[in-house]
Scaffold this active site. Structure first.
Site, PDB file in Angstrom:
ATOM      1  N   HIS A 198       0.824  -1.212   0.000  1.00  0.00           N
ATOM      2  CA  HIS A 198       0.000   0.000   0.000  1.00  0.00           C
ATOM      3  C   HIS A 198       0.854   1.257   0.000  1.00  0.00           C
ATOM      4  O   HIS A 198       0.369   2.340  -0.353  1.00  0.00           O
ATOM      5  CB  HIS A 198      -0.984  -0.014   1.176  1.00  0.00           C
ATOM      6  CG  HIS A 198      -0.407   0.384   2.496  1.00  0.00           C
ATOM      7  ND1 HIS A 198       0.008  -0.522   3.442  1.00  0.00           N
ATOM      8  CD2 HIS A 198      -0.169   1.605   3.038  1.00  0.00           C
ATOM      9  CE1 HIS A 198       0.455   0.112   4.512  1.00  0.00           C
ATOM     10  NE2 HIS A 198       0.362   1.403   4.291  1.00  0.00           N
ATOM     11  N   ASP A 208       0.368  -7.443   1.575  1.00  0.00           N
ATOM     12  CA  ASP A 208       0.772  -6.055   1.771  1.00  0.00           C
ATOM     13  C   ASP A 208       2.290  -5.916   1.806  1.00  0.00           C
ATOM     14  O   ASP A 208       2.834  -5.166   2.607  1.00  0.00           O
ATOM     15  CB  ASP A 208       0.158  -5.457   3.041  1.00  0.00           C
ATOM     16  CG  ASP A 208       0.198  -3.923   3.033  1.00  0.00           C
ATOM     17  OD1 ASP A 208       0.343  -3.359   1.935  1.00  0.00           O
ATOM     18  OD2 ASP A 208       0.121  -3.312   4.109  1.00  0.00           O
ATOM     19  N   SER A 246       4.599   3.135   7.836  1.00  0.00           N
ATOM     20  CA  SER A 246       4.313   1.962   7.014  1.00  0.00           C
ATOM     21  C   SER A 246       5.508   1.624   6.129  1.00  0.00           C
ATOM     22  O   SER A 246       6.071   2.486   5.465  1.00  0.00           O
ATOM     23  CB  SER A 246       3.086   2.217   6.136  1.00  0.00           C
ATOM     24  OG  SER A 246       1.914   2.214   6.897  1.00  0.00           O
TER      25      SER A 246
END
Length: 310
Positions: free
Chosen positions: A55, A85, A164
């Protein structure tokens, strides 16, 4: 041990991990047709590969990576797997050496963890906390395909946008997770580094994608009654919540309510144990599935097809 000594020991561990990891975690700026976005990435290999979240890269194909020592590089996205992911990039020049990667399967609730990333654009940020829960699930989707990332690590180490793709490390500085989501105040999630994700990373490095087999089952873990647990030497199985019409599982004769015990003799205790059986080598292969239906043992044969994004 005196309180000051405990705090000093804690500080030494955290600062040691930070000193080791900060040079090996890059700040990423991803360029795409929808505009720029940012995140973090961890050096993966000695020849310039970086590991981040799918992402984070989004639809982008190129990124700028900057390291704490001033090293900068252009990086190309070479593999993306939205159902775990995870994504891999390749830098166009020499970058710092990779850290050691550990195995999240050995974690216990309460273990110290350290998160390193670039939250809110603040490079080289470090937070520390503990593993607050294990075995969490994180739903992900790619096209019409949806899966659950199993055994996600929950931590109270503070995470913010930009973390992230950064590293979650144990007290020895080994990367045991890739920070993936901020689930709420004081709550963060990380994709574990374990044998399953190592296989995914290997596929991204070598093939640029991950091929998976498709059965067409929606399942949930369920405990076995004591008599069955003793008989089959396992405490849980996967209860079939739904069988997708026309799927390999439907053609094999599996039904809603079945308790799936094993695939090709491998016991199924959670969703990840099933997903481990559904990589490329299972596509089209004769697959024996053992289940319990109305207290009777049922054996069926399925031929998984390839999972697509349609």
């Amino acid at each position: 041990m005196a309180e000051d000594d405990v705090l000093d020991a804690y500080s030494r561990v955290v600062s040691g991990v930070a000193e080791h990891l900060i040079p090996r975690v890059a700040s990423l700026r991803i360029r795409s047709r929808r505009g720029d976005s940012s995140g973090s990435a961890v050096v993966l290999t000695e020849d310039g590969h970086l590991l981040t979240n799918a992402h984070v890269v989004g639809e982008g194909e190129h990124a700028a990576a900057e390291f704490a020592d001033g090293t900068s590089a252009e990086a190309r996205v070479i593999g993306v797997d939205r159902l775990s992911d995870l994504a891999v990039l390749r830098a166009d020049r020499d970058i710092p050496d990779p850290p050691e990667y550990g195995d999240a399967d050995g974690l216990k609730v309460g273990n110290l963890v350290v998160a390193v990333g670039n939250p809110l654009g603040l490079a080289g940020s470090v937070t520390a906390g503990v593993v607050s829960a294990l075995g969490r699930s994180l739903p992900v989707r790619s096209g019409s395909a949806q899966r659950i990332i199993e055994d996600v690590i929950q931590t109270d180490a503070a995470l913010n946008p930009g973390n992230s793709g950064g590293a979650l490390a144990d007290g020895n500085g080994r990367v045991i997770g890739i920070n993936t989501a901020v689930a709420g105040i004081g709550l963060g999630l990380a994709v574990p580094v374990n044998p399953t994700t190592r296989r995914i990373i290997y596929s991204l490095l070598h093939d640029g994608r991950v091929r998976r087999a498709y059965l067409g089952l929606v399942t949930t873990p369920a405990p076995l009654r004591p008599q069955l647990a003793e008989r089959f030497d396992q405490r849980s199985a996967l209860r079939v919540v739904e069988v997708i019409t026309g799927s390999p599982a439907a053609q094999a004769g599996l039904r809603q309510g079945d308790l799936v015990l094993a695939v090709d003799g491998a016991p199924l205790r959670d969703a990840q144990s099933l997903q481990r059986q559904l990589f490329a080598d299972a596509i089209g292969r004769r697959t024996e599935i053992t289940a319990i239906r109305n207290n009777a043992l049922v054996d069926v044969v399925a031929h998984p097809t390839e999972l697509t994004d349609r």
